[in-house]
Scaffold this motif. Sequence first.
Motif, PDB file in Angstrom:
ATOM      1  N   ASP A 265     -24.326 -70.169 -25.609  1.00 19.89           N
ATOM      2  CA  ASP A 265     -23.402 -69.118 -26.043  1.00 19.89           C
ATOM      3  C   ASP A 265     -23.243 -69.264 -27.562  1.00 19.89           C
ATOM      4  OD1 ASP A 265     -21.169 -67.615 -26.775  1.00 19.89           O
ATOM      5  OD2 ASP A 265     -20.242 -67.851 -24.795  1.00 19.89           O
TER       6      ASP A 265
ATOM      7  N   ARG B 170     -19.678 -68.909 -29.011  1.00 17.73           N
ATOM      8  CA  ARG B 170     -18.861 -70.096 -28.717  1.00 17.73           C
ATOM      9  C   ARG B 170     -19.259 -71.255 -29.626  1.00 17.73           C
ATOM     10  NH1 ARG B 170     -17.588 -72.977 -23.116  1.00 17.73           N
ATOM     11  NH2 ARG B 170     -15.572 -73.792 -23.752  1.00 17.73           N
TER      12      ARG B 170
ATOM     13  N   LYS C   4     -13.982 -68.226 -27.051  1.00 21.37           N
ATOM     14  CA  LYS C   4     -15.017 -68.429 -28.076  1.00 21.37           C
ATOM     15  C   LYS C   4     -14.417 -68.751 -29.437  1.00 21.37           C
ATOM     16  CE  LYS C   4     -18.048 -65.432 -25.399  1.00 21.37           C
ATOM     17  NZ  LYS C   4     -19.442 -65.147 -25.271  1.00 21.37           N
TER      18      LYS C   4
ATOM     19  N   ASP D 278     -27.442 -63.806 -21.117  1.00 21.13           N
ATOM     20  CA  ASP D 278     -26.699 -65.012 -20.736  1.00 21.13           C
ATOM     21  C   ASP D 278     -27.575 -66.017 -19.998  1.00 21.13           C
ATOM     22  OD1 ASP D 278     -24.090 -64.799 -21.782  1.00 21.13           O
ATOM     23  OD2 ASP D 278     -23.741 -63.107 -20.435  1.00 21.13           O
TER      24      ASP D 278
END
Length: 403
Positions: A307, A310, A343, A279
């Motif tokens: 991400d 996402r 997401k 992350d």
Amino acid sequence: MLTGKHIIVGITGGIAAYKTATLVRLLVKAGAEVQVIMTPNAREFITPVTLSTLSGKPVISEFFTANTGQWNSHVDLGLWADAMVVAPATASTIAKMANGVADNMLVTTYLSAKAPVFVAPAMDLDMMRHPTTVRNIALLRSYGNHIIEPAEGELASHLVGKGRMEEPENICKVLDEFFSRRADLAGKRVLITAGPTRERIDPVRYISNFSSGKMGFALAEECASSGAQVTLVAGPVALATRHPAITRIDVESAQQMHDATMSQFPQADITILCAAVADYRVDCVAERKIKREHTDEPTLKLVKNPDIARATGQAKRNGQLTVGFALETDNEQANALEKLQRKNLDMIVLNSLRDKQAGFQVDTNRVTIITADGQRTEYPLKPKRDVAADIVNAIMQLMKQKS
Ligand code: PMT
């Protein structure tokens, strides 16, 4: 589903070899073209004449055919086959397959085969539960081979336990179901992320996690075996891909994984985000090795990585399906549901580090599949390849519902 399929039946030296005559007969009756390969010891249990008569092809058991001196090419056989079945598979042949001991035609062909391999062990119960056999079977599984578990019952030794080769009718059924499933993703393009990412600190150090890539690679093999064209974006892992329908893109960092995934995403029908993406990355990667003498307590400033799940969820157009994973240590269901929504996923596969033999590194996993409409299915602990099959089945069900 077996019509026209090229199937190698590998027979090894165990008493259950007599059952293989029925297996060959059933496969031929179902429309398959069968090439029998026997180990030298198998010939003591059943004659090649029986098997060549049933298969309609000369049986192969040596590297060179006596009289003609013709070389039997294991490479050609490996390319010819749509599937290879080793039945019965003795402890010795399983050990050779697991460790690459190519001292006979059968194991040499196995090593060359690009097709899926099915192994039906048959042996005495003590041999079956010996740690060596258990380890070798686990190794074959980890290579993506399909193990057709032996049944329990009276064995040739008159002892009772696990070790009887599965009945030929059932082996034939396993193959038939495999090829039925194989067609299910025909024409579909599947994009998969797998493994960890590495975020460099300096030229010798990085931040990462424990992902081995096994779950993502099992998914890639399963999707390819189901007829899909697969693009596998893989972080740094020590795994090989075998299936010709898998195109692999190797990356190191989360940013590279993001870029590779997003460049492939527009063409994908199904995207499965199985990677354990870091992350955070280090804000400023040191150009030279950070020296202990120069900095007593260095501080690393971390910044957020993109991400990927996402980003695909946001870019998704009608007809595209995105499937994420959630790796949790607590509050599992609620966290998974929150990720599914945030997401914009169609489905999320939850695995928990609280479950023994599940998650990172191991060959097994225990998952719960949750769909965007709230349906939840829990599965027991299984080999990762079988978990992959469950996920592919769930994806196909969802595709049917949406069409
Ligand atoms: O590789 P193995 O050793 O076989 O282990 C398998 C596995 C445990 C890694 C796998 O089953 C798994 O759970 N993968 C997802 C791990 C994870 O990072 O989960 P998460 O809950 O942090 O992320 C949620 C989802 O967002 C995942 O689909 C993840 O791929 C994705 N994600 C996360 C962060 C990020 N920056 N980009 C992402 O795409």
